[in-house]
Design a protein around this motif. Structure first.
Motif, PDB file in Angstrom:
ATOM      1  N   GLU A  28       0.828  -1.199   0.000  1.00 50.50           N
ATOM      2  CA  GLU A  28       0.000   0.000   0.000  1.00 50.50           C
ATOM      3  C   GLU A  28       0.873   1.264   0.000  1.00 50.50           C
ATOM      4  O   GLU A  28       1.973   1.263   0.540  1.00 50.50           O
ATOM      5  CB  GLU A  28      -0.862  -0.009   1.267  1.00 50.50           C
ATOM      6  CG  GLU A  28      -2.200   0.654   1.108  1.00 50.50           C
ATOM      7  CD  GLU A  28      -3.106   0.386   2.319  1.00 50.50           C
ATOM      8  OE1 GLU A  28      -4.312   0.370   2.139  1.00 50.50           O
ATOM      9  OE2 GLU A  28      -2.596   0.179   3.435  1.00 50.50           O
ATOM     10  N   VAL A  29       0.351   2.322  -0.617  1.00 50.58           N
ATOM     11  CA  VAL A  29       1.025   3.611  -0.557  1.00 50.58           C
ATOM     12  C   VAL A  29       0.144   4.536   0.267  1.00 50.58           C
ATOM     13  O   VAL A  29      -0.979   4.844  -0.115  1.00 50.58           O
ATOM     14  CB  VAL A  29       1.233   4.200  -1.963  1.00 50.58           C
ATOM     15  CG1 VAL A  29       1.891   5.576  -1.861  1.00 50.58           C
ATOM     16  CG2 VAL A  29       2.081   3.259  -2.798  1.00 50.58           C
ATOM     17  N   VAL A  30       0.669   4.948   1.413  1.00 41.82           N
ATOM     18  CA  VAL A  30      -0.108   5.784   2.316  1.00 41.82           C
ATOM     19  C   VAL A  30       0.465   7.191   2.310  1.00 41.82           C
ATOM     20  O   VAL A  30       1.676   7.374   2.462  1.00 41.82           O
ATOM     21  CB  VAL A  30      -0.067   5.209   3.752  1.00 41.82           C
ATOM     22  CG1 VAL A  30      -0.745   6.146   4.734  1.00 41.82           C
ATOM     23  CG2 VAL A  30      -0.719   3.843   3.789  1.00 41.82           C
ATOM     24  N   ALA A  31      -0.383   8.165   2.086  1.00 36.83           N
ATOM     25  CA  ALA A  31       0.063   9.553   2.164  1.00 36.83           C
ATOM     26  C   ALA A  31      -0.452  10.163   3.454  1.00 36.83           C
ATOM     27  O   ALA A  31      -1.622   9.998   3.794  1.00 36.83           O
ATOM     28  CB  ALA A  31      -0.457  10.336   0.964  1.00 36.83           C
ATOM     29  N   VAL A 195       4.966  11.417   3.770  1.00 39.92           N
ATOM     30  CA  VAL A 195       4.479  12.684   4.306  1.00 39.92           C
ATOM     31  C   VAL A 195       4.700  13.711   3.207  1.00 39.92           C
ATOM     32  O   VAL A 195       5.815  13.846   2.698  1.00 39.92           O
ATOM     33  CB  VAL A 195       5.274  13.083   5.566  1.00 39.92           C
ATOM     34  CG1 VAL A 195       4.982  14.516   5.943  1.00 39.92           C
ATOM     35  CG2 VAL A 195       4.937  12.147   6.713  1.00 39.92           C
ATOM     36  N   THR A 196       3.650  14.378   2.786  1.00 38.87           N
ATOM     37  CA  THR A 196       3.826  15.266   1.628  1.00 38.87           C
ATOM     38  C   THR A 196       2.876  16.450   1.661  1.00 38.87           C
ATOM     39  O   THR A 196       1.862  16.446   2.354  1.00 38.87           O
ATOM     40  CB  THR A 196       3.633  14.486   0.312  1.00 38.87           C
ATOM     41  OG1 THR A 196       3.897  15.346  -0.783  1.00 38.87           O
ATOM     42  CG2 THR A 196       2.221  13.941   0.182  1.00 38.87           C
ATOM     43  N   HIS A 197       3.274  17.471   0.911  1.00 41.23           N
ATOM     44  CA  HIS A 197       2.393  18.616   0.700  1.00 41.23           C
ATOM     45  C   HIS A 197       1.903  18.645  -0.742  1.00 41.23           C
ATOM     46  O   HIS A 197       1.210  19.569  -1.139  1.00 41.23           O
ATOM     47  CB  HIS A 197       3.130  19.914   1.023  1.00 41.23           C
ATOM     48  CG  HIS A 197       3.406  20.084   2.479  1.00 41.23           C
ATOM     49  ND1 HIS A 197       2.406  20.179   3.411  1.00 41.23           N
ATOM     50  CD2 HIS A 197       4.569  20.144   3.173  1.00 41.23           C
ATOM     51  CE1 HIS A 197       2.942  20.303   4.613  1.00 41.23           C
ATOM     52  NE2 HIS A 197       4.250  20.275   4.494  1.00 41.23           N
ATOM     53  N   GLU A 198       2.316  17.649  -1.513  1.00 42.36           N
ATOM     54  CA  GLU A 198       1.912  17.606  -2.917  1.00 42.36           C
ATOM     55  C   GLU A 198       0.551  16.916  -3.015  1.00 42.36           C
ATOM     56  O   GLU A 198       0.458  15.705  -3.151  1.00 42.36           O
ATOM     57  CB  GLU A 198       2.942  16.821  -3.740  1.00 42.36           C
ATOM     58  CG  GLU A 198       4.339  17.404  -3.742  1.00 42.36           C
ATOM     59  CD  GLU A 198       4.428  18.614  -4.659  1.00 42.36           C
ATOM     60  OE1 GLU A 198       3.607  18.721  -5.600  1.00 42.36           O
ATOM     61  OE2 GLU A 198       5.306  19.454  -4.411  1.00 42.36           O
ATOM     62  N   ASN A 207      -2.929   4.924  -2.148  1.00 40.79           N
ATOM     63  CA  ASN A 207      -4.134   4.095  -2.035  1.00 40.79           C
ATOM     64  C   ASN A 207      -4.943   4.524  -0.829  1.00 40.79           C
ATOM     65  O   ASN A 207      -6.107   4.198  -0.702  1.00 40.79           O
ATOM     66  CB  ASN A 207      -3.786   2.618  -1.802  1.00 40.79           C
ATOM     67  CG  ASN A 207      -2.683   2.151  -2.705  1.00 40.79           C
ATOM     68  OD1 ASN A 207      -1.611   1.797  -2.243  1.00 40.79           O
ATOM     69  ND2 ASN A 207      -2.946   2.187  -3.998  1.00 40.79           N
ATOM     70  N   HIS A 208      -4.230   5.203   0.062  1.00 33.50           N
ATOM     71  CA  HIS A 208      -4.849   5.504   1.340  1.00 33.50           C
ATOM     72  C   HIS A 208      -4.295   6.853   1.794  1.00 33.50           C
ATOM     73  O   HIS A 208      -3.103   7.095   1.694  1.00 33.50           O
ATOM     74  CB  HIS A 208      -4.470   4.400   2.338  1.00 33.50           C
ATOM     75  CG  HIS A 208      -5.277   4.435   3.596  1.00 33.50           C
ATOM     76  ND1 HIS A 208      -6.525   3.875   3.691  1.00 33.50           N
ATOM     77  CD2 HIS A 208      -5.022   4.971   4.829  1.00 33.50           C
ATOM     78  CE1 HIS A 208      -7.002   4.050   4.924  1.00 33.50           C
ATOM     79  NE2 HIS A 208      -6.101   4.716   5.619  1.00 33.50           N
ATOM     80  N   VAL A 209      -5.178   7.723   2.260  1.00 28.10           N
ATOM     81  CA  VAL A 209      -4.732   9.041   2.700  1.00 28.10           C
ATOM     82  C   VAL A 209      -5.105   9.247   4.158  1.00 28.10           C
ATOM     83  O   VAL A 209      -6.209   8.897   4.581  1.00 28.10           O
ATOM     84  CB  VAL A 209      -5.355  10.153   1.826  1.00 28.10           C
ATOM     85  CG1 VAL A 209      -4.885  11.519   2.300  1.00 28.10           C
ATOM     86  CG2 VAL A 209      -4.994   9.946   0.366  1.00 28.10           C
ATOM     87  N   VAL A 210      -4.144   9.794   4.904  1.00 27.17           N
ATOM     88  CA  VAL A 210      -4.370  10.034   6.330  1.00 27.17           C
ATOM     89  C   VAL A 210      -4.241  11.530   6.572  1.00 27.17           C
ATOM     90  O   VAL A 210      -3.268  12.142   6.139  1.00 27.17           O
ATOM     91  CB  VAL A 210      -3.304   9.279   7.164  1.00 27.17           C
ATOM     92  CG1 VAL A 210      -3.417   9.629   8.635  1.00 27.17           C
ATOM     93  CG2 VAL A 210      -3.422   7.776   6.958  1.00 27.17           C
ATOM     94  N   PHE A 211      -5.212  12.115   7.222  1.00 26.31           N
ATOM     95  CA  PHE A 211      -5.113  13.537   7.548  1.00 26.31           C
ATOM     96  C   PHE A 211      -4.903  13.698   9.045  1.00 26.31           C
ATOM     97  O   PHE A 211      -5.674  13.211   9.863  1.00 26.31           O
ATOM     98  CB  PHE A 211      -6.386  14.284   7.117  1.00 26.31           C
ATOM     99  CG  PHE A 211      -6.384  15.723   7.532  1.00 26.31           C
ATOM    100  CD1 PHE A 211      -5.522  16.630   6.943  1.00 26.31           C
ATOM    101  CD2 PHE A 211      -7.232  16.174   8.537  1.00 26.31           C
ATOM    102  CE1 PHE A 211      -5.493  17.956   7.339  1.00 26.31           C
ATOM    103  CE2 PHE A 211      -7.208  17.508   8.945  1.00 26.31           C
ATOM    104  CZ  PHE A 211      -6.333  18.402   8.345  1.00 26.31           C
ATOM    105  N   GLU A 220      -9.190   9.375   7.844  1.00 22.85           N
ATOM    106  CA  GLU A 220      -8.426   8.641   6.842  1.00 22.85           C
ATOM    107  C   GLU A 220      -9.369   7.904   5.915  1.00 22.85           C
ATOM    108  O   GLU A 220     -10.523   7.651   6.248  1.00 22.85           O
ATOM    109  CB  GLU A 220      -7.426   7.676   7.492  1.00 22.85           C
ATOM    110  CG  GLU A 220      -8.018   6.680   8.470  1.00 22.85           C
ATOM    111  CD  GLU A 220      -6.946   5.764   9.069  1.00 22.85           C
ATOM    112  OE1 GLU A 220      -6.131   5.234   8.298  1.00 22.85           O
ATOM    113  OE2 GLU A 220      -6.933   5.588  10.289  1.00 22.85           O
ATOM    114  N   GLY A 221      -8.855   7.598   4.734  1.00 23.17           N
ATOM    115  CA  GLY A 221      -9.716   6.895   3.800  1.00 23.17           C
ATOM    116  C   GLY A 221      -9.101   6.856   2.417  1.00 23.17           C
ATOM    117  O   GLY A 221      -7.929   7.193   2.243  1.00 23.17           O
ATOM    118  N   GLU A 222      -9.895   6.449   1.453  1.00 26.36           N
ATOM    119  CA  GLU A 222      -9.412   6.429   0.078  1.00 26.36           C
ATOM    120  C   GLU A 222      -9.236   7.854  -0.411  1.00 26.36           C
ATOM    121  O   GLU A 222      -9.981   8.743  -0.021  1.00 26.36           O
ATOM    122  CB  GLU A 222     -10.442   5.713  -0.802  1.00 26.36           C
ATOM    123  CG  GLU A 222     -10.340   4.217  -0.722  1.00 26.36           C
ATOM    124  CD  GLU A 222     -11.121   3.558  -1.844  1.00 26.36           C
ATOM    125  OE1 GLU A 222     -11.452   4.252  -2.825  1.00 26.36           O
ATOM    126  OE2 GLU A 222     -11.396   2.360  -1.719  1.00 26.36           O
TER     127      GLU A 222
END
Lengths: 250, 236
Positions: A28-31, A195-198, A207-211, A220-222
């Motif tokens: 998985e790729v988590v941002a 961890v990104t600002h892009e 695949n998964h984004v965490v705020f 978090e979610g798709e």
């Protein structure tokens, strides 16, 4: 699979992480997104134990570490499971691009020099730096240095690669070359936490984004769901601020 | 009184014999000094309990007293200590059998160690913390990170200070003449008194010291070129 549970970290009286639970599946790729000071970089650094969490459990693959009770060897073992790509690249300044990539293989993984050399050259070619094998970091542009940093992390074949704002220190025109390398390795199914600002990049690659905000995971979610229909008000505010509506001129 | 130009040459040739002694004292003291200094600097940098305080005390005492005082303290104190210890343990050892130069080696190493610790410390401070983090992140242990990543960069950063120290110790080694070690300065004194031509003999000694110093400067320039190849260097 990576699982964090109850990760807490304070700097003095300032609680930066107040109990983080996060699961990342293999491949998985988590941002991780969030305003500065939200604790996202600290969280990433905790996974690699560059910051020592006050409490919580980190497990990567079949290795589990309780942050309250462990020895030096456990930390060493945990670090072997992950690799880090830094905001400021942090290439070894006294080593060439090739030596930077070889270092971990030879010294940590005890791979023979000849084999390490071969694998490192292949990786540097993959990130488009086959012509810069013998260049020192000071002779490379920021984008090139960061690509060496990525090759150095890839060389170790870790369970997960941690990216700490990998493009934040780059000139805008160099951001693209680094992102395209990250995109390429994401497609190969390597587990990554970024961890990104892009935002555009996060939306496209993750695949998964965490705020995160204020030391907790707010939502978090798709990516599609989180970017288009954020549930939490704090997420909505944040996304609105960083992706402003068109219609104003400078 | 007239200057005897030809005697400068005579003295110069005689003094050449003493160069190895001077170089030995310089090399031994700087080398041992760096071992001591590195240990002290690391203990202080990483705040090792007890060792860091002991290191700080050592540095302030040694830098707070002249080099010749260290030499005299060792020269008079060590034999007392050794003889007492030998007697207590029943060894047949007598301190009189120790060659004089050993006192110079020992005391100048102690002197150099205090100064070297600050040289090494300045080198350590010049290395970015990110370098250590990167080393940890690829799974290196503390000692590996130190030996392979931090110390080589610290060494390169302190090269100008190292050459400064080498030159300082080269000139400082002349103090060994006070404990009858025949190095360049002592030899000059011998040549001067036997021929009653002081100025000429000391002038010859000065030329030799200068020559050796130029040699050190050249070597350090080469070393900088070799070990700092990776860096564009400083503000330029």
């Amino acid at each position: 699979m990576i699982a964090l549970s109850g990760i807490k970290k304070s700097f003095g009286k300032n609680e930066v992480l107040s109990g983080i639970d996060l699961k990342v599946n293999r491949g998985e790729v988590v941002a991780i997104l969030g305003p500065s000071g939200s604790g996202k970089t600290t969280l990433l650094r905790c996974i690699n134990y560059l910051e020592k969490p006050d409490s919580g459990v980190i497990s990567i693959g079949d290795f589990k570490l309780n942050c309250r009770q462990h020895g030096k060897k456990d930390v060493h073992a945990l670090r072997q499971k992950s690799a880090m790509v830094f905001q400021q690249y942090n290439l070894f300044r006294h080593k060439t691009a090739l030596e930077n990539v070889m270092e971990g293989l030879v010294v940590v993984r005890k791979v023979s020099k000849a084999e390490a050399r071969e694998r490192s050259i292949a990786l540097l070619e993959k990130v488009g730096l086959g012509a810069k094998l013998n260049a020192y970091p000071s002779e490379l542009s920021g984008g090139q240095q960061q690509r060496v940093g990525i090759a150095r992390a890839l060389a170790l074949n870790p369970e997960v690669i941690l990216f700490d704002e990998p493009t934040s220190a780059l000139d805008p025109e160099l951001v693209g070359e680094v992102l395209s390398v990250i995109r390429q390795i994401a497609e190969e199914g390597i587990t990554m936490i970024i961890v990104t600002h892009e935002m555009g990049f996060a939306q496209e690659v993750a695949n998964h984004v965490v705020f995160m905000d204020g030391g907790v995971i707010v939502e978090e979610g798709e990516p599609k769901q989180l970017f288009r229909y954020p549930k939490e008000e704090r997420t909505q505010q944040f996304l609105k601020r960083i992706t402003p509506e068109a219609g104003y001129s400078i | 009184m007239k200057l005897d130009v030809s005697f400068i040459w005579t003295a110069f040739v005689e003094l050449l014999d003493a160069i190895p002694v001077t170089l030995a004292i310089t090399a031994v003291s700087v080398l041992c000094g760096f071992l001591i200094g590195t240990a002290v600097a690391l203990a202080r940098q990483f705040r090792v309990p007890v060792l860091s305080q002991a290191g700080a005390a050592y540095v302030t005492f040694i830098r707070g007293t002249p080099m010749i005082t260290h030499l005299l303290l060792i020269y008079f104190g060590m034999p007392m200590l050794l003889d007492a210890a030998a007697e207590a343990l029943g060894f047949g050892f007598r301190s009189a059998s120790i060659p004089m130069i050993v006192f110079a080696f020992l005391s100048f190493s102690i002197t150099a160690g205090a100064y070297a610790s600050e040289v090494v410390r300045s080198g350590l401070l010049a290395v970015d913390r990110g370098q250590l983090e990167a080393a940890y992140s690829i799974g290196m242990t503390g000692p590996q990170a130190l030996l392979r990543i931090v110390l080589p960069q610290a060494f390169a950063a302190s090269l100008p200070n190292i050459s400064n120290m080498l030159i300082g110790m080269l000139h400082g080694s002349s103090l060994a003449f006070t404990v009858s070690v025949v190095e360049i300065n002592a030899k000059a004194q011998i040549v001067a008194t036997t021929n009653w031509k002081f100025f000429e003999a000391y002038l010859a000694a000065a030329l030799i010291y200068w020559g050796l110093t130029i040699g050190i400067e050249r070597l350090s320039a080469l070393a900088e070129k070799r070990f700092k190849a990776y860096s564009r260097g400083g503000v330029s």
